[in-house]
Motif scaffolding. Structure first.
Motif, mmCIF file in Angstrom:
data_model
loop_
_atom_site.group_PDB
_atom_site.id
_atom_site.type_symbol
_atom_site.label_atom_id
_atom_site.label_comp_id
_atom_site.label_asym_id
_atom_site.label_seq_id
_atom_site.Cartn_x
_atom_site.Cartn_y
_atom_site.Cartn_z
ATOM 1 N N VAL A 192 38.864 54.688 27.168
ATOM 2 C CA VAL A 192 38.335 53.830 28.227
ATOM 3 C C VAL A 192 39.311 52.695 28.513
ATOM 4 N N SER A 193 39.781 52.046 27.462
ATOM 5 C CA SER A 193 40.735 50.939 27.626
ATOM 6 C C SER A 193 41.996 51.397 28.349
ATOM 7 N N HIS A 194 42.465 52.585 28.004
ATOM 8 C CA HIS A 194 43.667 53.128 28.652
ATOM 9 C C HIS A 194 43.417 53.390 30.136
ATOM 10 N N GLN A 195 42.223 53.940 30.462
ATOM 11 C CA GLN A 195 41.898 54.215 31.868
ATOM 12 C C GLN A 195 41.833 52.921 32.669
ATOM 13 N N VAL A 196 41.209 51.886 32.090
ATOM 14 C CA VAL A 196 41.114 50.603 32.794
ATOM 15 C C VAL A 196 42.506 50.008 32.976
ATOM 16 N N LYS A 197 43.335 50.120 31.951
ATOM 17 C CA LYS A 197 44.703 49.602 32.047
ATOM 18 C C LYS A 197 45.478 50.312 33.141
ATOM 19 N N SER A 198 45.306 51.623 33.252
ATOM 20 C CA SER A 198 46.008 52.366 34.298
ATOM 21 C C SER A 198 45.528 51.963 35.684
ATOM 22 N N LEU A 199 44.227 51.616 35.812
ATOM 23 C CA LEU A 199 43.710 51.142 37.090
ATOM 24 C C LEU A 199 44.328 49.796 37.445
ATOM 25 N N GLU A 200 44.418 48.913 36.463
ATOM 26 C CA GLU A 200 45.029 47.602 36.703
ATOM 27 C C GLU A 200 46.486 47.747 37.119
ATOM 28 N N GLU A 201 47.197 48.683 36.500
ATOM 29 C CA GLU A 201 48.593 48.920 36.877
ATOM 30 C C GLU A 201 48.688 49.503 38.278
ATOM 31 N N ASN A 202 47.741 50.392 38.614
ATOM 32 C CA ASN A 202 47.723 50.983 39.950
ATOM 33 C C ASN A 202 47.479 49.929 41.013
ATOM 34 N N LEU A 203 46.570 48.982 40.713
ATOM 35 C CA LEU A 203 46.223 47.928 41.668
ATOM 36 C C LEU A 203 47.227 46.774 41.630
ATOM 37 N N GLY A 204 47.905 46.628 40.512
ATOM 38 C CA GLY A 204 48.838 45.516 40.358
ATOM 39 C C GLY A 204 48.145 44.195 40.107
ATOM 40 N N ILE A 205 46.948 44.259 39.484
ATOM 41 C CA ILE A 205 46.195 43.031 39.231
ATOM 42 C C ILE A 205 45.276 43.238 38.035
ATOM 43 N N ALA A 206 45.072 42.190 37.228
ATOM 44 C CA ALA A 206 44.205 42.276 36.062
ATOM 45 C C ALA A 206 42.743 42.192 36.486
ATOM 46 N N LEU A 207 41.923 43.055 35.891
ATOM 47 C CA LEU A 207 40.490 43.088 36.188
ATOM 48 C C LEU A 207 39.651 42.496 35.056
ATOM 49 N N PHE A 208 40.164 42.532 33.829
ATOM 50 C CA PHE A 208 39.461 42.010 32.669
ATOM 51 C C PHE A 208 40.319 40.985 31.943
ATOM 52 N N VAL A 209 39.647 40.020 31.355
ATOM 53 C CA VAL A 209 40.271 39.148 30.368
ATOM 54 C C VAL A 209 39.886 39.708 29.015
ATOM 55 N N ARG A 210 40.868 40.156 28.266
ATOM 56 C CA ARG A 210 40.610 40.801 26.975
ATOM 57 C C ARG A 210 40.689 39.771 25.864
ATOM 58 N N ASP A 211 39.599 39.691 25.098
ATOM 59 C CA ASP A 211 39.532 38.802 23.957
ATOM 60 C C ASP A 211 39.156 39.644 22.742
ATOM 61 N N SER A 212 39.462 39.169 21.571
ATOM 62 C CA SER A 212 39.176 39.940 20.364
ATOM 63 C C SER A 212 37.677 40.189 20.182
ATOM 64 N N LYS A 213 36.842 39.326 20.751
ATOM 65 C CA LYS A 213 35.401 39.460 20.584
ATOM 66 C C LYS A 213 34.655 39.687 21.890
ATOM 67 N N ILE A 214 35.185 39.174 22.999
ATOM 68 C CA ILE A 214 34.443 39.188 24.259
ATOM 69 C C ILE A 214 35.301 39.793 25.367
ATOM 70 N N LEU A 215 34.673 40.633 26.182
ATOM 71 C CA LEU A 215 35.320 41.199 27.361
ATOM 72 C C LEU A 215 34.697 40.552 28.593
ATOM 73 N N THR A 216 35.536 39.950 29.451
ATOM 74 C CA THR A 216 35.030 39.290 30.653
ATOM 75 C C THR A 216 35.851 39.730 31.852
ATOM 76 N N LEU A 217 35.236 39.635 33.018
ATOM 77 C CA LEU A 217 35.921 39.983 34.260
ATOM 78 C C LEU A 217 36.762 38.813 34.753
ATOM 79 N N THR A 218 37.907 39.126 35.321
ATOM 80 C CA THR A 218 38.685 38.113 36.026
ATOM 81 C C THR A 218 38.029 37.870 37.380
ATOM 82 N N PRO A 219 38.387 36.805 38.103
ATOM 83 C CA PRO A 219 37.845 36.615 39.457
ATOM 84 C C PRO A 219 38.075 37.835 40.347
ATOM 85 N N ALA A 220 39.249 38.470 40.218
ATOM 86 C CA ALA A 220 39.529 39.672 41.006
ATOM 87 C C ALA A 220 38.599 40.811 40.592
ATOM 88 N N GLY A 221 38.326 40.933 39.284
ATOM 89 C CA GLY A 221 37.424 41.979 38.804
ATOM 90 C C GLY A 221 36.014 41.783 39.315
#
Length: 305
Positions: A37-66
């Motif tokens: 799942v993480s790899h698929q999301v990363k590939s989407l972010e690379e395809n779009l050229g923008i980060a969709l999630f803020v990745r934290d060791s404990k919490i996953l949150t959306l960026t404003p763009a996400g």
């Protein structure tokens, strides 16, 4: 120019991850690993050229763009679901697929199916009894009966059967050497246990049911356990012991004399109930409308004037 639309799998991984705010829970829904799942999301972010999630060791949150992107993606998948459902509906207009708990099927639906068939001879039911709640965006299920509180995000929910629990046994057991008139008489009989795995803390076992009745001096742990619930009822009919049962499952067995109710003044209402559930966009489906109307008629038939 061809429109640049990202691949479907990464979009689905993003939508499910954003809904759960967890790659792990998304992986469980998609039946893949969390790293996939993480790899698929990363590939989407690379395809779009923008980060969709803020990745934290404990919490996953959306960026404003996400956050801005998510509603459009969810609407797109909803439209795909509707279009696909309508396509399959047109191919199978005479078939209605319904999932429901096993005992609901055995003790309530099947005894009434002949009346449904007479009213709707051109509509066939395909009944399944999976314990897992249907994912209407993925599973080939038109509607289902769920046991719970009736609140399901994005779904139409209608109360079908409230639940109350009381004790029953066979007439032969009641007419035997130790008839049951008081709670103390239960010590002479086997207690039959319903081992259904529903997540309902209000659903009583023998210990909690007797405690609610003010009885604390009986061993409520002894006796065999069964799942699904209709096996407990069958064991009681066969004279194997005394069972706690849901009222709606034994109405016909009581009326036919296969079972007798014990302690008529002692019944325990349950917080959970049975609900008819399906996506709201299926309200106009004539097959579902026919089944809902028929269920309402049957429930009215069961309700005393």
């Amino acid at each position: 120019m061809a429109r640049k639309i990202p691949p479907l799998n990464p979009l689905r991984a993003f939508e499910v991850s954003a809904r759960h705010m967890s790659f792990t829970k998304a992986a469980e829904e998609l039946f893949v690993t969390s790293s996939a799942v993480s790899h698929q999301v990363k590939s989407l972010e690379e395809n779009l050229g923008i980060a969709l999630f803020v990745r934290d060791s404990k919490i996953l949150t959306l960026t404003p763009a996400g956050k801005a992107y998510l509603p459009g993606v969810q609407e797109a998948f909803r439209q795909l679901e509707v279009a696909t459902y309508q396509l399959h509906r047109e191919k199978s207009t005479s078939l209605l697929k319904i999932n429901l708990p096993p005992t609901f099927a055995v003790k309530w639906l099947i005894p009434r199916l002949s009346r449904f068939s007479r009213q709707h001879p051109d509509l066939d039911l395909k009944v399944s009894t999976s314990k897992l709640m249907a994912d209407f965006s993925r599973d080939a299920v038109d509607m289902e009966i769920r046991y719970g509180r009736g609140v399901y995000a994005g779904l139409y929910s209608e109360l079908v059967l409230p639940v109350e629990v009381f004790a029953v046994c066979s007439p032969a057991l009641q007419q035997g050497p130790h008839p049951i008139h008081e709670f103390a008489d239960l010590r002479y009989h086997v207690l039959l246990h319903d081992d259904s795995t529903y997540d309902d803390v209000s659903n009583p076992n023998w210990g909690t049911w007797l405690a609610h009745m003010g009885v604390h001096d009986l061993d409520a742990t002894r006796g065999p356990s069964f799942w699904p619930s209709h096996l407990v009822i069958d064991a009681a009919i066969d004279g194997q012991g005394v069972a706690l049962v849901k009222k709606s499952w034994v109405s016909q067995d009581l009326a036919s004399g296969k079972l007798v109710r014990l302690f008529p003044k002692h019944s325990l209402p349950i917080e959970f109930a049975y609900y008819l559930v399906f996506p709201r966009n299926r309200l106009e489906d004539p097959r579902i409308a026919a089944f809902v109307d028929w269920m309402r008629e049957e429930l009215a038939r069961d309700t005393p004037a």
